[in-house]
Design an enzyme around this catalytic site. Structure first.
Site, PDB file in Angstrom:
ATOM      1  N   ASP A  52     -42.006 124.930 -45.815  1.00 43.68           N
ATOM      2  CA  ASP A  52     -40.897 124.236 -46.030  1.00 43.68           C
ATOM      3  C   ASP A  52     -40.239 125.666 -44.867  1.00 43.68           C
ATOM      4  OD1 ASP A  52     -39.022 122.346 -46.000  1.00 43.68           O
ATOM      5  OD2 ASP A  52     -38.391 122.800 -47.814  1.00 43.68           O
TER       6      ASP A  52
ATOM      7  N   ARG B 249     -43.666 108.889 -49.994  1.00 44.17           N
ATOM      8  CA  ARG B 249     -42.434 108.712 -49.937  1.00 44.17           C
ATOM      9  C   ARG B 249     -42.933 107.571 -50.308  1.00 44.17           C
ATOM     10  NH1 ARG B 249     -39.043 113.192 -48.145  1.00 44.17           N
ATOM     11  NH2 ARG B 249     -37.542 112.034 -49.587  1.00 44.17           N
TER      12      ARG B 249
ATOM     13  N   ARG C  97     -28.065 112.262 -51.254  1.00 45.92           N
ATOM     14  CA  ARG C  97     -28.651 113.371 -51.102  1.00 45.92           C
ATOM     15  C   ARG C  97     -26.606 113.546 -50.850  1.00 45.92           C
ATOM     16  NH1 ARG C  97     -32.354 114.570 -46.111  1.00 45.92           N
ATOM     17  NH2 ARG C  97     -34.101 114.317 -47.846  1.00 45.92           N
TER      18      ARG C  97
ATOM     19  N   HIS D 291     -35.321 118.568 -55.132  1.00 47.19           N
ATOM     20  CA  HIS D 291     -36.028 117.673 -54.346  1.00 47.19           C
ATOM     21  C   HIS D 291     -36.844 116.984 -54.992  1.00 47.19           C
ATOM     22  CE1 HIS D 291     -36.109 114.994 -51.374  1.00 47.19           C
ATOM     23  NE2 HIS D 291     -37.030 116.128 -50.087  1.00 47.19           N
TER      24      HIS D 291
ATOM     25  N   GLN E 284     -39.458 113.874 -53.091  1.00 44.24           N
ATOM     26  CA  GLN E 284     -40.377 115.175 -52.234  1.00 44.24           C
ATOM     27  C   GLN E 284     -41.455 115.091 -53.128  1.00 44.24           C
ATOM     28  OE1 GLN E 284     -40.667 115.660 -49.505  1.00 44.24           O
ATOM     29  NE2 GLN E 284     -42.403 116.453 -49.055  1.00 44.24           N
TER      30      GLN E 284
ATOM     31  N   CYS F 260     -43.114 119.443 -46.265  1.00 45.30           N
ATOM     32  CA  CYS F 260     -42.409 118.141 -46.594  1.00 45.30           C
ATOM     33  C   CYS F 260     -41.836 117.304 -45.199  1.00 45.30           C
ATOM     34  CB  CYS F 260     -40.805 118.539 -47.888  1.00 45.30           C
ATOM     35  SG  CYS F 260     -40.596 119.941 -47.292  1.00 45.30           S
TER      36      CYS F 260
HETATM   37  N1   CP Z   1     -38.743 115.221 -46.285  1.00 45.19           N
HETATM   38  C1   CP Z   1     -37.244 114.637 -46.612  1.00 45.19           C
HETATM   39  O1   CP Z   1     -36.426 114.450 -47.333  1.00 45.19           O
HETATM   40  O2   CP Z   1     -37.511 114.040 -44.889  1.00 45.19           O
HETATM   41  P1   CP Z   1     -35.825 114.199 -44.526  1.00 45.19           P
HETATM   42  O3   CP Z   1     -35.241 115.200 -44.799  1.00 45.19           O
HETATM   43  O4   CP Z   1     -36.079 113.540 -43.559  1.00 45.19           O
HETATM   44  O5   CP Z   1     -35.130 112.208 -45.389  1.00 45.19           O
HETATM   45  N1  NVA Z   2     -35.544 122.847 -47.947  1.00 45.71           N
HETATM   46  C1  NVA Z   2     -35.179 121.397 -47.369  1.00 45.71           C
HETATM   47  C2  NVA Z   2     -35.895 120.080 -46.900  1.00 45.71           C
HETATM   48  C3  NVA Z   2     -36.061 119.273 -46.097  1.00 45.71           C
HETATM   49  C4  NVA Z   2     -36.360 117.857 -46.407  1.00 45.71           C
HETATM   50  C5  NVA Z   2     -33.817 121.055 -46.921  1.00 45.71           C
HETATM   51  O1  NVA Z   2     -33.112 121.465 -48.440  1.00 45.71           O
HETATM   52  O2  NVA Z   2     -33.045 121.445 -45.731  1.00 45.71           O
END
Ligand code: CP
Ligand code: NVA
Length: 301
Positions: A218, A286, A103, A130, A133, A258
């Site tokens: 989101d 997930r 990430r 993502h 997701q 999400c």
């Molecule tokens: N939706 C999602 O990716 O959640 P986290 O940021 O908690 O991993």
């Molecule tokens: N768009 C959000 C998604 C979190 C799961 C972010 O990048 O923070």
């Protein structure tokens, strides 16, 4: 040749179908308490530059259920790109582990890890995509609707990483995707153009929601954009998923998010806790879909 999952667009429609089918089987195995140690003895390294609840827990629990192990590397542990380049980190990790999930802030960082490692790399969220997701969300939609083709998915909010992955998915899986966002918050034009005619962008939330099968939202401020939060709160105020907006969609609309949710901003309590919401099904899935992704990438399906 080893495969990576950096964006949904890396997969053909047939490969997407395979992953979703494997996910269904693994979910069934878990429900029936049938052991499925398909990755016994394998190890996943998980690199996090940003916080996470769902991604961290589901990848780690997934590896345990598959008979393998996961190692969590927090932002301060390796300081990707600062203490050591992504390429050198990749060349170390590939000597010890079978799979890497990362990430990152820059999409470039996860792409560099993939380019540098001879083991598969999974994007666990970057500033651009993502994929885990949205593959899980497609699985959730399939469970609730039986098919994806022909559905109308309306995303109300920011043209962000999750939107980019939805656009990739719409192009491959044959559903319509419309984003309603404030002017200036449109998605990446290149990714939009690649998605083709099933994808559209508007500034009119009510028009987007009309007859929608899915209303998705989101956070207005993604991780890494915190300095813009005040301006974004202002710009996105007309783009809240609330009861009047849900009224415009089909009566059996599914409300998706999400998570994490900023209740009272992009979505009201009434809607996220209401009868049309499937947000915790999304969170559960997930686990099943990422297990399928890992098994597929390692050829163990
Ligand atoms: N939706 C999602 O990716 O959640 P986290 O940021 O908690 O991993
Ligand atoms: N768009 C959000 C998604 C979190 C799961 C972010 O990048 O923070």
């Amino acid at each position: 040749m080893k495969r990576d999952l950096l964006r949904v667009g890396d997969l053909t429609a047939g490969e997407l179908d395979t992953i979703l089918t494997v996910a269904r089987r693994l979910k069934g195995d878990l429900r029936a308490r049938r052991p499925h140690p398909l990755l016994a003895g394998r190890t996943l390294a998980m690199i996090f530059e940003k916080p996470s609840l769902r991604t961290r827990v589901t990848f780690e629990v997934g590896m345990v259920q598959l008979g393998g192990a996961a190692i969590h590397l927090a932002p301060g542990d390796i300081r990707l790109g600062e203490r050591e380049s992504a390429g050198d980190i990749a060349r170390n990790l590939e000597r010890w582990v079978d799979l890497v999930m990362a990430r990152t802030f820059l999409h470039r960082s996860v792409a560099d890890l993939a380019a540098g490692a001879r083991v598969p790399v999974i994007n666990g969220l970057s500033d651009l995509h993502h994929p885990c997701q949205v593959l899980s969300d497609c699985f959730t939609l399939l469970e609730h609707r039986g098919k994806l083709a022909g559905l109308r998915v309306a995303f109300i909010g920011d043209g962000n990483n999750v939107v980019h992955s939805w656009m990739d998915a719409a192009a491959r899986l044959g559903f319509d995707f419309v984003l309603a966002c404030p002017p200036g918050y449109e998605p990446d034009p290149a990714i939009t153009a690649q998605a083709g005619p099933r994808v559209s962008v508007t500034h009119d939330a009510e028009a987007a929601a009309r007859d929608a099968d899915v209303l998705y939202t989101d956070v207005w401020t993604s991780m890494g954009q915190e300095t813009e939060a005040t301006a974004r709160r202002q710009a996105f105020r007309p783009y809240q998923v609330n009861a009047p907006l849900v009224q415009r969609a089909k009566p059996d609309v599914l409300v998706m998010h999400c998570l994490p949710a900023h209740r009272g901003e992009e979505i009201t309590d009434e809607v996220i806790d209401g009868p049309r919401s499937v947000v915790f099904d999304q969170a559960e899935n997930r686990l099943h879909v990422q297990k399928a992704i890992m098994v597929w990438l390692l050829g163990a399906a």
